[in-house]
Design a protein around this motif. Structure first.
Motif, mmCIF file in Angstrom:
data_model
loop_
_atom_site.group_PDB
_atom_site.id
_atom_site.type_symbol
_atom_site.label_atom_id
_atom_site.label_comp_id
_atom_site.label_asym_id
_atom_site.label_seq_id
_atom_site.Cartn_x
_atom_site.Cartn_y
_atom_site.Cartn_z
ATOM 1 N N PHE A 16 0.827 -1.206 0.000
ATOM 2 C CA PHE A 16 0.000 0.000 0.000
ATOM 3 C C PHE A 16 0.864 1.259 0.000
ATOM 4 O O PHE A 16 0.472 2.286 -0.562
ATOM 5 N N GLN A 17 2.050 1.151 0.596
ATOM 6 C CA GLN A 17 2.979 2.289 0.552
ATOM 7 C C GLN A 17 3.453 2.517 -0.871
ATOM 8 O O GLN A 17 3.554 3.660 -1.334
ATOM 9 N N ALA A 18 3.718 1.412 -1.606
ATOM 10 C CA ALA A 18 4.158 1.538 -2.994
ATOM 11 C C ALA A 18 3.053 2.145 -3.860
ATOM 12 O O ALA A 18 3.323 3.002 -4.726
ATOM 13 N N ALA A 19 1.815 1.719 -3.640
ATOM 14 C CA ALA A 19 0.699 2.280 -4.412
ATOM 15 C C ALA A 19 0.528 3.759 -4.118
ATOM 16 O O ALA A 19 0.241 4.566 -5.028
ATOM 17 N N TYR A 20 0.757 4.154 -2.902
ATOM 18 C CA TYR A 20 0.648 5.565 -2.534
ATOM 19 C C TYR A 20 1.762 6.379 -3.188
ATOM 20 O O TYR A 20 1.526 7.479 -3.734
ATOM 21 N N ASP A 21 2.954 5.837 -3.126
ATOM 22 C CA ASP A 21 4.075 6.548 -3.743
ATOM 23 C C ASP A 21 3.862 6.688 -5.252
ATOM 24 O O ASP A 21 4.170 7.741 -5.847
ATOM 25 N N GLN A 22 3.343 5.648 -5.896
ATOM 26 C CA GLN A 22 3.085 5.685 -7.331
ATOM 27 C C GLN A 22 2.041 6.749 -7.676
ATOM 28 O O GLN A 22 2.194 7.522 -8.641
ATOM 29 N N ALA A 23 0.989 6.795 -6.885
ATOM 30 C CA ALA A 23 -0.058 7.797 -7.124
ATOM 31 C C ALA A 23 0.466 9.199 -6.912
ATOM 32 O O ALA A 23 0.130 10.147 -7.654
ATOM 33 N N SER A 24 1.323 9.371 -5.921
ATOM 34 C CA SER A 24 1.900 10.699 -5.666
ATOM 35 C C SER A 24 2.796 11.128 -6.819
ATOM 36 O O SER A 24 2.778 12.311 -7.245
ATOM 37 N N ARG A 76 -5.308 10.315 -2.460
ATOM 38 C CA ARG A 76 -6.094 10.205 -1.219
ATOM 39 C C ARG A 76 -6.556 8.767 -0.991
ATOM 40 O O ARG A 76 -6.526 8.259 0.128
ATOM 41 N N SER A 77 -6.999 8.084 -2.058
ATOM 42 C CA SER A 77 -7.436 6.697 -1.939
ATOM 43 C C SER A 77 -6.286 5.788 -1.494
ATOM 44 O O SER A 77 -6.444 4.926 -0.620
ATOM 45 N N ALA A 78 -5.141 6.003 -2.101
ATOM 46 C CA ALA A 78 -3.977 5.203 -1.712
ATOM 47 C C ALA A 78 -3.571 5.483 -0.268
ATOM 48 O O ALA A 78 -3.156 4.567 0.469
ATOM 49 N N LYS A 79 -3.714 6.744 0.144
ATOM 50 C CA LYS A 79 -3.372 7.104 1.533
ATOM 51 C C LYS A 79 -4.354 6.443 2.498
ATOM 52 O O LYS A 79 -3.954 5.958 3.575
ATOM 53 N N VAL A 80 -5.629 6.427 2.126
ATOM 54 C CA VAL A 80 -6.628 5.766 2.985
ATOM 55 C C VAL A 80 -6.292 4.286 3.137
ATOM 56 O O VAL A 80 -6.300 3.736 4.250
ATOM 57 N N ASN A 81 -6.010 3.595 2.044
ATOM 58 C CA ASN A 81 -5.667 2.177 2.117
ATOM 59 C C ASN A 81 -4.405 1.943 2.933
ATOM 60 O O ASN A 81 -4.298 0.963 3.683
ATOM 61 N N LEU A 82 -3.441 2.857 2.782
ATOM 62 C CA LEU A 82 -2.225 2.749 3.587
ATOM 63 C C LEU A 82 -2.542 2.906 5.066
ATOM 64 O O LEU A 82 -2.016 2.174 5.911
ATOM 65 N N ASP A 83 -3.408 3.874 5.394
ATOM 66 C CA ASP A 83 -3.792 4.080 6.798
ATOM 67 C C ASP A 83 -4.557 2.885 7.345
ATOM 68 O O ASP A 83 -4.477 2.580 8.544
ATOM 69 N N TYR A 84 -5.314 2.198 6.473
ATOM 70 C CA TYR A 84 -6.081 1.043 6.934
ATOM 71 C C TYR A 84 -5.190 -0.116 7.355
ATOM 72 O O TYR A 84 -5.659 -1.054 8.008
ATOM 73 N N THR A 85 -3.913 -0.072 6.995
ATOM 74 C CA THR A 85 -3.011 -1.127 7.469
ATOM 75 C C THR A 85 -2.775 -1.004 8.975
ATOM 76 O O THR A 85 -2.318 -1.952 9.605
ATOM 77 N N ARG A 86 -3.065 0.155 9.514
ATOM 78 C CA ARG A 86 -3.040 0.351 10.977
ATOM 79 C C ARG A 86 -4.482 0.254 11.474
ATOM 80 O O ARG A 86 -5.290 1.144 11.213
ATOM 81 N N ILE A 87 -4.790 -0.816 12.155
ATOM 82 C CA ILE A 87 -6.159 -1.032 12.640
ATOM 83 C C ILE A 87 -6.312 -0.279 13.961
ATOM 84 O O ILE A 87 -5.645 -0.595 14.955
ATOM 85 N N ILE A 88 -7.197 0.711 13.964
ATOM 86 C CA ILE A 88 -7.354 1.634 15.083
ATOM 87 C C ILE A 88 -8.673 1.345 15.802
ATOM 88 O O ILE A 88 -9.695 1.049 15.172
#
Length: 415
Positions: free
Chosen positions: A117-125, A181-193
């Motif tokens: 998910f970090q890679a997908a976020y970096d790619q989108a950025s 933003r979508s990639a950031k949301v998915n990245l944040d979802y890796t941390r279950i809060i």
């Protein structure tokens, strides 16, 4: 032998037989008389014993404000129950809570491998930055050519192309920002809060497991505050609704199953259900407790007391003074001459764990026997002891006599 002597012998024989018979008949009568005399003496002693005052503990009828409660069996329910499911799929790297631990809203519960998910976020950025650069170039081109249109160096058709290129790249950049933003949301979802304050249950996954969005990680239950639901008969509905419509929220107590002590006393009526259950003839209510100490637990059964009103100036006596006989409840009432009589009473309700409120049968300041009733019968003289004093222990004979009298009369202590 002459006729004279024969007559004399017959007379002597008759006298001897008569004397023997008289003696035999007289002896039982004498013994009966002695036994009768002893019985009379015993009865006299018993009669004298009845005049001896019986020591008993006596307390007066007092007046006080008495709260009126409706009682029911209640069930404790969590304020919120949340099953934690991952919102993205991946390998579980760590579990950051302990089972049974209280967690706060925002605490990290678990971590999913974030690399994909970090890679997908970096790619989108990166895509966004690329398109923003192209947009900047297109905007500069449009601006330069716009100044040359008036001089006839640039055709109007070319200007339309420049404008459309800028609009197209602007939309592309907007889409890129959404993708970031979508990639950031998915990245944040890796941390279950944790979404609530609550208590963590037993976890269902271990570190290293691959989880999906349908995997249940753990269930959280919020217990501060907490609900207690209960039901009352439909005939109490009007009373409860009227009481709830006046003043503050109705007070609710939660007690243990034996009614021995109060578990929580800070409850308030929260909701009266909007319908009556036709199968049971009851309606449901829900109360809310702050439960700061955690004494109430989801799924727990408790006895509930709902305070609906207060009786001003109710007549109150100790519960132990009330006896139960074949004709109903009664007490031993001490009269002016220090004798007692059985006084029928009507118990209107309980006052705490040790007293009851009397609806009829007694007046203020009447004195009732609270200890030593087993020695009494109507008309017995008593020696009143102060409240808190205890009569002398009964003898075995008195206990046996009291048991026989209770069995014959059908009476006994109030249960």
């Amino acid at each position: 032998m002459s006729r004279f002597w024969k007559i004399a012998l017959i007379v002597v024989a008759v006298i001897v037989v008569g004397a023997v018979g008289f003696r035999l008949l007289r002896k039982p009568a004498t013994e009966d008389g002695a036994q009768g005399q002893q019985s009379g003496q015993k009865q006299g002693q018993d009669g004298k014993g009845q005049d001896t005052p019986v020591p008993v503990t006596v307390e007066p009828v007092v007046k006080q404000d008495v709260p009126v409660y409706l009682t029911a069996l209640g069930t404790v329910q969590a304020l919120n129950t949340v099953t934690i499911n991952p919102q993205v799929s991946g390998q579980m790297l760590s579990i950051n809570f302990k089972e049974g631990q209280e967690v706060k809203k925002g605490d990290l519960l678990a971590q999913i491998d974030p690399r994909t998910f970090q890679a997908a976020y970096d790619q989108a950025s990166a895509k966004q930055e690329q398109d923003e650069a192209q947009l900047s170039t297109a905007q500069s081109t449009l601006k330069r050519n716009d100044a040359l249109v008036a001089k006839g160096y640039v055709a109007q058709l070319d200007m339309d192309t420049f404008r459309n290129n800028v609009a197209n790249l602007t939309a592309t950049v907007a889409a890129d920002r959404a993708a970031v933003r979508s990639a950031k949301v998915n990245l944040d979802y890796t941390r279950i809060i944790s979404p609530i304050d609550g208590v963590a249950g037993i976890r269902n996954v271990d570190p290293g497991n691959v989880v999906t969005t349908t995997t249940s990680v753990v269930t959280l239950t919020q217990i501060h505050p907490i609900y207690v639901t209960f039901s009352l008969p439909e005939q109490n509905l009007d009373m409860v609704r009227k009481a709830a419509g006046v003043g503050d929220a109705l007070e609710v107590l939660a007690l243990d199953r034996a009614d021995a002590h109060t578990i929580a006393g800070d409850g308030q009526l929260n909701v009266i259900d909007n319908q009556i259950d036709t199968t049971t003839g009851t309606f449901k209510l829900r109360s809310i407790f702050q439960n700061t100490t955690g004494d109430l637990w989801p799924g727990q059964f408790v006895n509930v007391r709902l305070k609906v009103r207060t009786v001003n100036g109710g007549l109150v006596i100790p519960a132990q003074s009330v006896q139960r006989g074949p004709d109903g409840d009664y007490v031993y009432l001490v009269q002016q001459d220090q004798t007692v009589k059985m006084q029928a009473v009507k118990v209107a309700g309980e006052v705490g764990d040790s007293h009851v409120m009397i609806g009829a049968g007694l007046a203020l300041a009447d004195k009732v026997v609270t200890e030593g009733q087993f020695r009494l019968k109507p008309g017995s003289k008593v020696k009143a002891l102060k409240p808190g004093e205890v009569p002398t222990a009964p003898t075995a004979a008195e206990v046996d006599k009291a048991k026989k009298r209770a069995q014959q009369g059908g009476g006994g202590r109030r249960g």
